[in-house]
Design a protein around this motif. Structure first.
Motif, PDB file in Angstrom:
ATOM      1  N   ASP A 102       0.807  -1.223   0.000  1.00  0.00           N
ATOM      2  CA  ASP A 102       0.000   0.000   0.000  1.00  0.00           C
ATOM      3  C   ASP A 102       0.840   1.274   0.000  1.00  0.00           C
ATOM      4  O   ASP A 102       0.306   2.360  -0.231  1.00  0.00           O
ATOM      5  N   VAL A 103       2.123   1.148   0.263  1.00  0.00           N
ATOM      6  CA  VAL A 103       2.974   2.324   0.447  1.00  0.00           C
ATOM      7  C   VAL A 103       2.930   3.298  -0.734  1.00  0.00           C
ATOM      8  O   VAL A 103       2.788   4.507  -0.511  1.00  0.00           O
ATOM      9  N   PRO A 104       3.033   2.859  -1.997  1.00  0.00           N
ATOM     10  CA  PRO A 104       2.957   3.849  -3.081  1.00  0.00           C
ATOM     11  C   PRO A 104       1.644   4.646  -3.067  1.00  0.00           C
ATOM     12  O   PRO A 104       1.657   5.866  -3.258  1.00  0.00           O
ATOM     13  N   ALA A 105       0.526   3.992  -2.802  1.00  0.00           N
ATOM     14  CA  ALA A 105      -0.755   4.690  -2.761  1.00  0.00           C
ATOM     15  C   ALA A 105      -0.826   5.629  -1.558  1.00  0.00           C
ATOM     16  O   ALA A 105      -1.320   6.766  -1.670  1.00  0.00           O
ATOM     17  N   ILE A 106      -0.330   5.192  -0.409  1.00  0.00           N
ATOM     18  CA  ILE A 106      -0.323   6.027   0.792  1.00  0.00           C
ATOM     19  C   ILE A 106       0.542   7.266   0.567  1.00  0.00           C
ATOM     20  O   ILE A 106       0.133   8.393   0.856  1.00  0.00           O
ATOM     21  N   HIS A 107       1.729   7.061   0.017  1.00  0.00           N
ATOM     22  CA  HIS A 107       2.629   8.192  -0.240  1.00  0.00           C
ATOM     23  C   HIS A 107       1.993   9.171  -1.227  1.00  0.00           C
ATOM     24  O   HIS A 107       2.070  10.394  -1.047  1.00  0.00           O
ATOM     25  N   SER A 108       1.345   8.653  -2.250  1.00  0.00           N
ATOM     26  CA  SER A 108       0.679   9.501  -3.235  1.00  0.00           C
ATOM     27  C   SER A 108      -0.435  10.327  -2.591  1.00  0.00           C
ATOM     28  O   SER A 108      -0.578  11.520  -2.879  1.00  0.00           O
ATOM     29  N   LEU A 109      -1.224   9.702  -1.713  1.00  0.00           N
ATOM     30  CA  LEU A 109      -2.278  10.443  -1.004  1.00  0.00           C
ATOM     31  C   LEU A 109      -1.678  11.564  -0.169  1.00  0.00           C
ATOM     32  O   LEU A 109      -2.169  12.696  -0.179  1.00  0.00           O
ATOM     33  N   ALA A 110      -0.647  11.247   0.583  1.00  0.00           N
ATOM     34  CA  ALA A 110      -0.020  12.248   1.445  1.00  0.00           C
ATOM     35  C   ALA A 110       0.540  13.409   0.626  1.00  0.00           C
ATOM     36  O   ALA A 110       0.436  14.568   1.039  1.00  0.00           O
ATOM     37  N   GLU A 111       1.100  13.112  -0.520  1.00  0.00           N
ATOM     38  CA  GLU A 111       1.671  14.158  -1.389  1.00  0.00           C
ATOM     39  C   GLU A 111       0.619  15.186  -1.800  1.00  0.00           C
ATOM     40  O   GLU A 111       0.949  16.338  -2.061  1.00  0.00           O
ATOM     41  N   GLN A 112      -0.646  14.791  -1.854  1.00  0.00           N
ATOM     42  CA  GLN A 112      -1.714  15.707  -2.259  1.00  0.00           C
ATOM     43  C   GLN A 112      -1.976  16.800  -1.223  1.00  0.00           C
ATOM     44  O   GLN A 112      -2.588  17.814  -1.534  1.00  0.00           O
ATOM     45  N   TRP A 113      -1.542  16.581   0.024  1.00  0.00           N
ATOM     46  CA  TRP A 113      -1.908  17.479   1.110  1.00  0.00           C
ATOM     47  C   TRP A 113      -0.716  18.081   1.841  1.00  0.00           C
ATOM     48  O   TRP A 113      -0.875  18.638   2.934  1.00  0.00           O
ATOM     49  N   VAL A 114       0.465  18.017   1.302  1.00  0.00           N
ATOM     50  CA  VAL A 114       1.663  18.499   1.985  1.00  0.00           C
ATOM     51  C   VAL A 114       1.628  20.015   2.133  1.00  0.00           C
ATOM     52  O   VAL A 114       1.298  20.736   1.201  1.00  0.00           O
ATOM     53  N   LEU A 115       1.990  20.494   3.336  1.00  0.00           N
ATOM     54  CA  LEU A 115       2.059  21.931   3.591  1.00  0.00           C
ATOM     55  C   LEU A 115       3.320  22.567   3.026  1.00  0.00           C
ATOM     56  O   LEU A 115       3.344  23.753   2.744  1.00  0.00           O
ATOM     57  N   GLN A 116       4.386  21.801   2.911  1.00  0.00           N
ATOM     58  CA  GLN A 116       5.670  22.377   2.509  1.00  0.00           C
ATOM     59  C   GLN A 116       5.565  23.127   1.188  1.00  0.00           C
ATOM     60  O   GLN A 116       4.947  22.659   0.238  1.00  0.00           O
ATOM     61  N   GLY A 117       6.189  24.301   1.163  1.00  0.00           N
ATOM     62  CA  GLY A 117       6.235  25.095  -0.049  1.00  0.00           C
ATOM     63  C   GLY A 117       5.005  25.958  -0.266  1.00  0.00           C
ATOM     64  O   GLY A 117       4.942  26.711  -1.228  1.00  0.00           O
ATOM     65  N   LEU A 118       4.013  25.871   0.600  1.00  0.00           N
ATOM     66  CA  LEU A 118       2.819  26.692   0.460  1.00  0.00           C
ATOM     67  C   LEU A 118       2.974  27.974   1.265  1.00  0.00           C
ATOM     68  O   LEU A 118       3.584  27.982   2.323  1.00  0.00           O
ATOM     69  N   SER A 119       2.403  29.057   0.750  1.00  0.00           N
ATOM     70  CA  SER A 119       2.355  30.291   1.524  1.00  0.00           C
ATOM     71  C   SER A 119       1.384  30.074   2.692  1.00  0.00           C
ATOM     72  O   SER A 119       0.625  29.106   2.719  1.00  0.00           O
ATOM     73  N   SER A 120       1.365  30.997   3.644  1.00  0.00           N
ATOM     74  CA  SER A 120       0.448  30.873   4.782  1.00  0.00           C
ATOM     75  C   SER A 120      -1.003  30.825   4.315  1.00  0.00           C
ATOM     76  O   SER A 120      -1.795  30.046   4.818  1.00  0.00           O
ATOM     77  N   ALA A 121      -1.345  31.662   3.323  1.00  0.00           N
ATOM     78  CA  ALA A 121      -2.721  31.677   2.809  1.00  0.00           C
ATOM     79  C   ALA A 121      -3.052  30.352   2.119  1.00  0.00           C
ATOM     80  O   ALA A 121      -4.132  29.790   2.316  1.00  0.00           O
ATOM     81  N   GLU A 122      -2.119  29.834   1.304  1.00  0.00           N
ATOM     82  CA  GLU A 122      -2.351  28.550   0.640  1.00  0.00           C
ATOM     83  C   GLU A 122      -2.460  27.420   1.659  1.00  0.00           C
ATOM     84  O   GLU A 122      -3.292  26.528   1.516  1.00  0.00           O
ATOM     85  N   ALA A 123      -1.641  27.465   2.685  1.00  0.00           N
ATOM     86  CA  ALA A 123      -1.686  26.424   3.716  1.00  0.00           C
ATOM     87  C   ALA A 123      -3.043  26.419   4.403  1.00  0.00           C
ATOM     88  O   ALA A 123      -3.598  25.364   4.682  1.00  0.00           O
ATOM     89  N   ARG A 124      -3.590  27.616   4.668  1.00  0.00           N
ATOM     90  CA  ARG A 124      -4.911  27.695   5.296  1.00  0.00           C
ATOM     91  C   ARG A 124      -5.975  27.088   4.385  1.00  0.00           C
ATOM     92  O   ARG A 124      -6.898  26.436   4.840  1.00  0.00           O
ATOM     93  N   ASP A 125      -5.849  27.314   3.081  1.00  0.00           N
ATOM     94  CA  ASP A 125      -6.872  26.868   2.143  1.00  0.00           C
ATOM     95  C   ASP A 125      -6.682  25.437   1.654  1.00  0.00           C
ATOM     96  O   ASP A 125      -7.644  24.739   1.393  1.00  0.00           O
ATOM     97  N   TYR A 126      -5.419  25.003   1.502  1.00  0.00           N
ATOM     98  CA  TYR A 126      -5.182  23.730   0.832  1.00  0.00           C
ATOM     99  C   TYR A 126      -4.398  22.707   1.638  1.00  0.00           C
ATOM    100  O   TYR A 126      -4.461  21.530   1.346  1.00  0.00           O
TER     101      TYR A 126
END
Length: 174
Positions: A11-35
């Motif tokens: 399941d690891v590839p699918a789990i990692h892919s899901l997590a990648e959709q929601w990572v905070l890193q690299g987002l501005s504060s406003a983007e982090a709040r929204d996404y």
């Protein structure tokens, strides 16, 4: 039909892919709040290791596809390299369940998958309070809102080695 089952190395590839959709890193504060939702995701090797050591690592599978996962462990399995998680012992000497991550597929047709996973671990680990550490800088409003809606209450804050302050949320034992 949806099924909740233990996560496996397959399941690891699918789990990692899901997590990648929601990572905070690299987002501005406003983007982090929204996404944003997850603080960071683990590497595939780390997720693979968790399939061996975490006693509450489950996936919700629907029609052969991993739609959501929860990664949690009891307090006796917290890594000594995880000072924020270990600091929960200052507040609660244990035993307890620590939720490291919970995540569902962005845009999934399966509604309430994360809630179903929380319900499942609450039954599997009944009698144990649950804790979740949530990033406060930038504020992770999606995670805070979800956890508060799920019955978690903010109990304390901790500084993390990565420089991001964490709020610790607690849900009483069921």
């Amino acid at each position: 039909m949806s099924e909740i089952r233990p996560a496996t190395g397959q399941d690891v590839p699918a789990i990692h892919s899901l997590a990648e959709q929601w990572v905070l890193q690299g987002l501005s504060s406003a983007e982090a709040r929204d996404y944003g939702f997850l603080v960071s995701n683990f590497t595939p090797a780390e997720y693979r290791r968790f399939t061996q050591v975490a006693n509450a690592f489950y996936v919700l599978e629907h029609e052969g596809q991993v739609e959501a996962f929860i990664l949690a462990l009891t307090d006796d399995r917290i890594s000594p390299d995880d000072p924020v998680s270990l600091s929960i012992h200052d507040y609660d000497p244990g035993p307890f369940l620590l939720v490291k991550q919970i995540c569902s597929r962005r845009g999934s047709s399966v509604r309430g998958a994360a809630t179903a996973l929380y319900r499942f671990v609450s039954e599997e680990f009944s009698g144990l309070p649950q804790y979740a550490a949530i990033v406060l800088e930038p504020e992770n409003t999606r995670s805070i809102g979800f956890h508060e809606k799920s019955g978690f209450i903010r109990c304390c804050e901790r500084d993390a080695p990565d420089g991001r302050r964490r709020g610790i949320w607690r849900r009483s034992a069921s």
